[in-house]
Every structure is written in C-alpha cells, then in structure tokens.
Design a protein around this motif. Structure first.
Motif, PDB file in Angstrom:
ATOM      1  N   HIS A  35      65.016 131.827  28.139  1.00 53.60           N
ATOM      2  CA  HIS A  35      64.102 132.559  29.018  1.00 53.60           C
ATOM      3  C   HIS A  35      64.407 134.051  29.090  1.00 53.60           C
ATOM      4  CE1 HIS A  35      62.266 128.869  30.340  1.00 53.60           C
ATOM      5  NE2 HIS A  35      63.468 128.369  30.533  1.00 53.60           N
ATOM      6  N   THR A  36      65.013 134.597  28.029  1.00 51.23           N
ATOM      7  CA  THR A  36      65.352 136.013  27.998  1.00 51.23           C
ATOM      8  C   THR A  36      64.908 136.623  26.675  1.00 51.23           C
ATOM      9  OG1 THR A  36      67.280 135.559  29.381  1.00 51.23           O
ATOM     10  CG2 THR A  36      67.246 137.666  28.244  1.00 51.23           C
ATOM     11  N   LEU A  37      64.262 137.780  26.746  1.00 51.44           N
ATOM     12  CA  LEU A  37      63.850 138.517  25.556  1.00 51.44           C
ATOM     13  C   LEU A  37      64.907 139.573  25.262  1.00 51.44           C
ATOM     14  CD1 LEU A  37      61.553 139.005  23.467  1.00 51.44           C
ATOM     15  CD2 LEU A  37      60.724 140.766  25.002  1.00 51.44           C
ATOM     16  N   TYR A  38      65.445 139.552  24.034  1.00 53.06           N
ATOM     17  CA  TYR A  38      66.437 140.523  23.586  1.00 53.06           C
ATOM     18  C   TYR A  38      65.782 141.431  22.552  1.00 53.06           C
ATOM     19  CZ  TYR A  38      69.822 137.205  25.506  1.00 53.06           C
ATOM     20  OH  TYR A  38      70.526 136.380  26.330  1.00 53.06           O
ATOM     21  N   PHE A  39      65.971 142.730  22.676  1.00 51.12           N
ATOM     22  CA  PHE A  39      65.489 143.616  21.630  1.00 51.12           C
ATOM     23  C   PHE A  39      66.373 144.845  21.517  1.00 51.12           C
ATOM     24  CE2 PHE A  39      62.876 144.476  25.354  1.00 51.12           C
ATOM     25  CZ  PHE A  39      62.983 145.839  25.497  1.00 51.12           C
ATOM     26  N   LYS A  52      57.979 148.243  30.328  1.00 42.98           N
ATOM     27  CA  LYS A  52      57.115 147.578  31.308  1.00 42.98           C
ATOM     28  C   LYS A  52      56.871 146.136  30.886  1.00 42.98           C
ATOM     29  CE  LYS A  52      54.552 151.758  32.467  1.00 42.98           C
ATOM     30  NZ  LYS A  52      53.233 152.359  32.602  1.00 42.98           N
ATOM     31  N   TYR A  53      56.697 145.258  31.874  1.00 48.05           N
ATOM     32  CA  TYR A  53      56.264 143.881  31.636  1.00 48.05           C
ATOM     33  C   TYR A  53      55.033 143.673  32.494  1.00 48.05           C
ATOM     34  CZ  TYR A  53      56.055 138.824  31.486  1.00 48.05           C
ATOM     35  OH  TYR A  53      55.621 137.527  31.312  1.00 48.05           O
ATOM     36  N   ASP A  54      53.952 143.304  31.875  1.00 52.69           N
ATOM     37  CA  ASP A  54      52.676 143.113  32.565  1.00 52.69           C
ATOM     38  C   ASP A  54      52.284 144.378  33.342  1.00 52.69           C
ATOM     39  OD1 ASP A  54      50.371 141.762  33.331  1.00 52.69           O
ATOM     40  OD2 ASP A  54      51.339 140.793  35.045  1.00 52.69           O
ATOM     41  N   ASP A  55      52.442 145.540  32.691  1.00 56.14           N
ATOM     42  CA  ASP A  55      52.098 146.860  33.229  1.00 56.14           C
ATOM     43  C   ASP A  55      52.870 147.236  34.495  1.00 56.14           C
ATOM     44  OD1 ASP A  55      50.402 147.664  31.204  1.00 56.14           O
ATOM     45  OD2 ASP A  55      48.654 146.707  32.124  1.00 56.14           O
ATOM     46  N   GLN A  56      54.003 146.598  34.742  1.00 61.36           N
ATOM     47  CA  GLN A  56      54.863 146.979  35.864  1.00 61.36           C
ATOM     48  C   GLN A  56      56.184 147.480  35.307  1.00 61.36           C
ATOM     49  OE1 GLN A  56      55.197 143.943  38.814  1.00 61.36           O
ATOM     50  NE2 GLN A  56      53.000 143.572  38.873  1.00 61.36           N
ATOM     51  N   ASP A  57      56.632 148.636  35.794  1.00 63.23           N
ATOM     52  CA  ASP A  57      57.883 149.227  35.310  1.00 63.23           C
ATOM     53  C   ASP A  57      59.060 148.288  35.551  1.00 63.23           C
ATOM     54  OD1 ASP A  57      56.422 151.419  34.658  1.00 63.23           O
ATOM     55  OD2 ASP A  57      57.397 152.799  36.043  1.00 63.23           O
ATOM     56  N   VAL A  58      59.861 148.100  34.499  1.00 60.53           N
ATOM     57  CA  VAL A  58      61.060 147.286  34.585  1.00 60.53           C
ATOM     58  C   VAL A  58      62.285 148.190  34.504  1.00 60.53           C
ATOM     59  CG1 VAL A  58      62.370 145.431  33.492  1.00 60.53           C
ATOM     60  CG2 VAL A  58      59.888 145.342  33.482  1.00 60.53           C
ATOM     61  N   LEU A  59      62.201 149.223  33.639  1.00 62.05           N
ATOM     62  CA  LEU A  59      63.351 150.076  33.412  1.00 62.05           C
ATOM     63  C   LEU A  59      62.916 151.408  32.813  1.00 62.05           C
ATOM     64  CD1 LEU A  59      66.574 150.113  33.097  1.00 62.05           C
ATOM     65  CD2 LEU A  59      66.125 149.441  30.761  1.00 62.05           C
ATOM     66  N   THR A  60      63.590 152.488  33.193  1.00 61.97           N
ATOM     67  CA  THR A  60      63.427 153.792  32.557  1.00 61.97           C
ATOM     68  C   THR A  60      64.808 154.236  32.099  1.00 61.97           C
ATOM     69  OG1 THR A  60      61.539 154.337  33.937  1.00 61.97           O
ATOM     70  CG2 THR A  60      62.631 156.159  32.833  1.00 61.97           C
ATOM     71  N   THR A  61      64.915 154.636  30.822  1.00 59.78           N
ATOM     72  CA  THR A  61      66.218 154.974  30.246  1.00 59.78           C
ATOM     73  C   THR A  61      66.521 156.455  30.397  1.00 59.78           C
ATOM     74  OG1 THR A  61      65.345 155.461  28.058  1.00 59.78           O
ATOM     75  CG2 THR A  61      65.928 153.176  28.514  1.00 59.78           C
ATOM     76  N   SER A  69      69.388 148.883  23.462  1.00 59.25           N
ATOM     77  CA  SER A  69      69.515 147.430  23.370  1.00 59.25           C
ATOM     78  C   SER A  69      69.364 146.878  24.780  1.00 59.25           C
ATOM     79  CB  SER A  69      70.880 147.065  22.792  1.00 59.25           C
ATOM     80  OG  SER A  69      71.051 145.673  22.804  1.00 59.25           O
ATOM     81  N   TYR A  70      68.383 146.015  24.993  1.00 61.80           N
ATOM     82  CA  TYR A  70      68.116 145.484  26.325  1.00 61.80           C
ATOM     83  C   TYR A  70      67.802 144.000  26.261  1.00 61.80           C
ATOM     84  CZ  TYR A  70      67.787 150.347  27.577  1.00 61.80           C
ATOM     85  OH  TYR A  70      68.081 151.657  27.745  1.00 61.80           O
ATOM     86  N   HIS A  71      67.987 143.339  27.390  1.00 62.11           N
ATOM     87  CA  HIS A  71      67.552 141.951  27.531  1.00 62.11           C
ATOM     88  C   HIS A  71      66.897 141.794  28.905  1.00 62.11           C
ATOM     89  CE1 HIS A  71      71.579 141.860  29.352  1.00 62.11           C
ATOM     90  NE2 HIS A  71      71.126 140.865  30.089  1.00 62.11           N
TER      91      HIS A  71
END
Length: 180
Positions: A35-39, A52-61, A69-71
C-alpha cells in the motif's frame, strides 16, 4: 546563392518557432509495495517540487534537491502529480496498479459455469463467489477461464474479480451479477 538565402528568410518570417520546454523532472524508478508508492527521480531545474495526490498537496521539497526519493502510503486509485515551476509529471493508476480484468464470455453448461476473463500476463486473478474464492494464474496468457461447478453458483448472484501482479497495486474490484 544569395537568392536561396533570401527565400529561406522569407519562409522563416511566416513560421513561428515554439520554445517547447524539455522535461525538468524525470522519474527513474517507480514501484508499489504494501500500500505504498515508491519513486525516485531527478529534478533538472533545481527548483522546489510539489507532490500531490488527488490534487491535494502531500509534500513540497527544498530548492537545491537534484535527486529525490519518496514513498507515500495511500489507499485508492487517484493520480499523483509531481511538479515544479514549469513542468508537471502525472503518475496515474495505470502506472502503479494492475489492469482491471474484463469478462469476455460466460457459458452455463449442465455441470459447470465457465467464465473467461481477459487479464494482464503474469497476473494472479481471484474470483470471489459468496464465501468461496477461486484463484488462477495467467502466466503467459491474457485470457483465462474459471470452471466452477453449477452447485457452487447456486443462490449466489453477485461475484467479485480482481487481479494482482508483482510490483503493482491490486486492480480495482470488478463486481458483476450472474444472469442465467
């Protein structure tokens, strides 16, 4: 010689060159597990990246981060977008999830119900009918056939089918009703 140059200059006056920006974000590795996306990727522009996930901000670097590299643990089948000031990269469910199986044919015989499913190669397909679950592997084929005894079909009218493939998220459930 001079005449050709002038003609080319006339032609270029009628053409406008478009400055097509080259991708400033590149995804180098993408996988899904538990249940985790790694890229992983490269930020060529050296500008802050917003995920963003579903047009909602998740993280800004941070701005000076070239390699990232994020998960992200998540539920659902919405789009991820990775963007900076002038480029946007979309990761859709088709990139991280197994394709949803399709029902190709349903045949009722005297003793068996044969249900042919179109599915991705090398996937594991599960069919849930009532409290019983049937499983088939597709190996090198894209069509597989479940052979279920008629007595097992009985009163159950509704069934679910989904597929899983190594390194990808389970496909969305396909819910169907049996019509005899």
């Amino acid at each position: 010689m001079m005449e050709k140059v002038e003609r080319n200059a006339d032609i270029l006056d009628n053409v406008k060159l478009i400055d097509d920006p080259k991708p400033t974000i590149e995804i180098t590795k993408l996988k899904f597990k538990n249940h985790t996306l790694y890229f992983k990727g490269i930020n060529y522009a050296n500008s802050p990246i917003t995920i963003k996930y579903d047009d909602q901000d998740v993280l800004t670097t941070k701005q000076n981060q070239k390699y990232f590299s994020y998960h992200f643990p998540f539920r659902g089948y919405k789009n991820f977008s990775i963007e900076n000031e002038n480029f946007k990269h979309i990761i859709s469910k088709y990139d991280y999830a197994t394709d949803t199986p399709e029902i190709m044919k349903s045949v009722f015989g005297k003793r068996y119900w044969k249900l042919t499913i179109k599915t991705p190669k090398h996937s594991l397909v599960k069919l849930t009918l009532g409290i019983k679950t049937y499983t088939l592997k597709s190996h090198f084929k894209t069509e597989i056939t479940f052979k279920i005894p008629i007595k097992e079909v009985g009163r159950n009218k509704k069934f679910n089918i989904y597929a899983t493939k190594k390194g990808l998220k389970t496909s969305p459930n396909l819910i169907a009703i049996i019509k005899k």
